[in-house]
Design a protein around this motif. Structure first.
Motif, PDB file in Angstrom:
ATOM      1  N   GLY A 146       0.536  -1.357  -0.155  1.00 46.56           N
ATOM      2  CA  GLY A 146       0.151   0.148  -0.127  1.00 46.56           C
ATOM      3  C   GLY A 146       0.940   1.213   0.161  1.00 46.56           C
ATOM      4  O   GLY A 146       1.908   1.381  -0.557  1.00 46.56           O
ATOM      5  N   GLY A 147       0.451   2.312   0.595  1.00 46.67           N
ATOM      6  CA  GLY A 147       1.017   3.585   0.728  1.00 46.67           C
ATOM      7  C   GLY A 147       0.277   4.559  -0.409  1.00 46.67           C
ATOM      8  O   GLY A 147      -0.574   3.999  -1.135  1.00 46.67           O
ATOM      9  N   THR A 148       0.599   5.645  -0.310  1.00 48.09           N
ATOM     10  CA  THR A 148       0.028   6.524  -1.077  1.00 48.09           C
ATOM     11  C   THR A 148       1.192   6.884  -2.303  1.00 48.09           C
ATOM     12  O   THR A 148       2.236   7.129  -2.045  1.00 48.09           O
ATOM     13  N   LEU A 149       0.630   6.597  -3.635  1.00 47.90           N
ATOM     14  CA  LEU A 149       1.267   6.728  -4.752  1.00 47.90           C
ATOM     15  C   LEU A 149       1.879   8.065  -5.298  1.00 47.90           C
ATOM     16  O   LEU A 149       0.756   8.750  -5.417  1.00 47.90           O
ATOM     17  N   TYR A 150       2.893   8.595  -5.562  1.00 48.35           N
ATOM     18  CA  TYR A 150       3.350   9.668  -5.891  1.00 48.35           C
ATOM     19  C   TYR A 150       4.272   9.402  -7.173  1.00 48.35           C
ATOM     20  O   TYR A 150       5.131   8.718  -7.164  1.00 48.35           O
ATOM     21  N   ARG A 151       3.913  10.162  -8.421  1.00 47.02           N
ATOM     22  CA  ARG A 151       4.771   9.818  -9.601  1.00 47.02           C
ATOM     23  C   ARG A 151       5.534  11.260  -9.678  1.00 47.02           C
ATOM     24  O   ARG A 151       5.336  12.294  -9.226  1.00 47.02           O
ATOM     25  N   MET A 152       6.655  10.904 -10.505  1.00 41.47           N
ATOM     26  CA  MET A 152       7.853  11.946 -10.714  1.00 41.47           C
ATOM     27  C   MET A 152       7.575  12.496 -12.070  1.00 41.47           C
ATOM     28  O   MET A 152       7.668  11.593 -12.971  1.00 41.47           O
ATOM     29  N   ASP A 153       8.034  13.838 -12.352  1.00 40.03           N
ATOM     30  CA  ASP A 153       8.180  14.184 -13.586  1.00 40.03           C
ATOM     31  C   ASP A 153       9.535  14.805 -13.902  1.00 40.03           C
ATOM     32  O   ASP A 153       9.941  15.250 -14.843  1.00 40.03           O
ATOM     33  N   ARG A 154      10.408  14.867 -12.749  1.00 37.93           N
ATOM     34  CA  ARG A 154      11.569  15.364 -12.988  1.00 37.93           C
ATOM     35  C   ARG A 154      12.577  14.488 -11.923  1.00 37.93           C
ATOM     36  O   ARG A 154      12.126  14.108 -10.812  1.00 37.93           O
ATOM     37  N   ALA A 155      13.710  13.974 -12.289  1.00 37.90           N
ATOM     38  CA  ALA A 155      14.600  13.593 -11.199  1.00 37.90           C
ATOM     39  C   ALA A 155      16.141  14.264 -11.663  1.00 37.90           C
ATOM     40  O   ALA A 155      16.434  14.507 -12.828  1.00 37.90           O
ATOM     41  N   ALA A 156      16.868  14.511 -10.743  1.00 41.11           N
ATOM     42  CA  ALA A 156      18.111  14.959 -11.034  1.00 41.11           C
ATOM     43  C   ALA A 156      19.470  14.480  -9.933  1.00 41.11           C
ATOM     44  O   ALA A 156      18.948  14.240  -8.936  1.00 41.11           O
ATOM     45  N   VAL A 157      20.404  14.547 -10.402  1.00 38.81           N
ATOM     46  CA  VAL A 157      21.793  14.100  -9.593  1.00 38.81           C
ATOM     47  C   VAL A 157      22.626  15.217 -10.129  1.00 38.81           C
ATOM     48  O   VAL A 157      22.805  15.977 -11.058  1.00 38.81           O
ATOM     49  N   LEU A 158      23.656  15.516  -9.028  1.00 44.20           N
ATOM     50  CA  LEU A 158      24.694  16.326  -9.225  1.00 44.20           C
ATOM     51  C   LEU A 158      25.637  15.710 -10.274  1.00 44.20           C
ATOM     52  O   LEU A 158      25.901  14.551 -10.400  1.00 44.20           O
ATOM     53  N   LEU A 159      26.411  16.547 -11.005  1.00 44.22           N
ATOM     54  CA  LEU A 159      27.073  16.198 -12.146  1.00 44.22           C
ATOM     55  C   LEU A 159      28.543  15.630 -11.468  1.00 44.22           C
ATOM     56  O   LEU A 159      28.991  14.462 -12.116  1.00 44.22           O
ATOM     57  N   ARG A 160      28.856  15.984 -10.482  1.00 50.82           N
ATOM     58  CA  ARG A 160      29.920  15.368  -9.806  1.00 50.82           C
ATOM     59  C   ARG A 160      29.562  13.884  -9.447  1.00 50.82           C
ATOM     60  O   ARG A 160      30.524  13.142  -9.409  1.00 50.82           O
ATOM     61  N   TRP A 161      28.425  13.673  -9.180  1.00 49.40           N
ATOM     62  CA  TRP A 161      27.893  12.145  -8.863  1.00 49.40           C
ATOM     63  C   TRP A 161      28.414  11.377 -10.086  1.00 49.40           C
ATOM     64  O   TRP A 161      28.694  10.251 -10.071  1.00 49.40           O
ATOM     65  N   THR A 162      27.801  11.883 -11.216  1.00 48.22           N
ATOM     66  CA  THR A 162      27.704  10.896 -12.277  1.00 48.22           C
ATOM     67  C   THR A 162      29.405  10.871 -12.758  1.00 48.22           C
ATOM     68  O   THR A 162      29.908   9.728 -13.493  1.00 48.22           O
TER      69      THR A 162
END
Length: 295
Positions: A146-162
């Protein structure tokens, strides 16, 4: 997918988020993580069967020095983890994160932080091996299903992470191990406040997440750990009975004057310790960027 540097004038004009911004720049990569099962699709990608079969995501550290912590007969540091009261603040701000990366389905942990449309988790969940995650869904308040579903329309990480994502887990790498996501619907339960450099050596923090080795990752757990090292913008805290995968991205928080402040997220760990990033002004700036849609 966008890679962009934001400068102070751009942020000042674009941001609607009341977080102080600074001169300088933030390098990041941002994408639409919807994937299969978008609102227009006939069938949601994340069926109960897919969720149950998702791989608990996590990065294990080698055994760390105990630094005086008491060990049990099996050599694990003594520490307690218990089910979190998921219906209470701040635990209700969190939930289980599910996503697809490299053709495999995974589960991890995440939570609302700083804004009602912003979810923060681990960067290693959303970007690794040069691959960005898709089909990202957040089940706030997940507890045995269960739980309440939330959808995403943007995701981001720092370029340093990549640039360091495929390195072995370390304190240096953990500095950049957080992701920022935007939900299409605002949180109905509240959020953590964001704490910049919010904890220091010898501070106790509460660490949360969905560890797969405890009840199969079906419930949020919590533990108390003490920060033993702060190196650069990363923490080492001890002990970590929730080790083993699935808790990645779970919040570390402190509470003062009844305000719950997120200071880090689970990056990598072992039974005797856990690493996490110390949130910085770059974190606040990245939140503002994602909140605005990464234009």
């Amino acid at each position: 997918m966008r890679m962009r540097r934001w400068t102070w004038p751009t942020l000042l004009a674009a941001s609607a988020l009341m977080i102080p911004l600074r001169a300088g720049a933030v390098d990041f990569t941002c994408w639409n993580p919807g994937g299969a099962g978008l609102a227009s699709a006939r069938e949601e990608y994340w069926t109960p069967e897919r969720i149950a079969a998702a791989i608990p995501d996590g990065e294990m550290l080698p055994t760390l020095p105990t630094d005086g912590f008491q060990s049990d007969r099996e050599g694990n540091l003594v520490g307690d983890a218990e089910r979190a009261p998921i219906g209470e603040a701040p635990y209700k701000y969190g939930g289980q994160l599910v996503y697809t990366r490299g053709g495999h389905d995974y589960s991890a942990s995440a939570q609302f932080v700083a804004d009602a449309n912003i979810v923060i988790g681990a960067a290693h969940s959303l970007w690794k091996g040069g691959l960005a995650a898709s089909n990202i869904r957040f089940y706030q308040g997940y507890s045995g299903g269960g739980g309440t579903l939330y959808r995403m329309d943007r995701a981001a990480v720092l370029l340093r992470w990549t640039e360091v994502a495929d390195n072995q887990p370390s304190l240096a790498r953990s500095q950049f191990d957080y992701s920022v996501m935007r939900t299409t619907v605002a949180s109905a339960v509240g959020k953590y406040e964001l704490a910049i450099d919010g904890a220091h050596v010898d501070d106790d923090v509460t660490v949360t997440g969905y560890p797969a080795r405890l009840d199969g990752g079906e419930y949020m757990y919590r533990e108390t750990a003490r920060i033993t090292v702060q190196a650069g913008t990363a923490y080492d805290a001890r002990p970590h009975p929730m080790y083993g995968g699935g808790a990645s991205g779970g919040a570390w928080f402190v509470t003062a004057d009844n305000v719950h402040k997120a200071v880090s997220v689970v990056s990598s760990g072992a039974a005797d310790g856990v690493y996490g990033p110390s949130f910085t002004q770059d974190t606040a700036d990245l939140i503002a960027i994602v909140k605005n849609g990464c234009p």
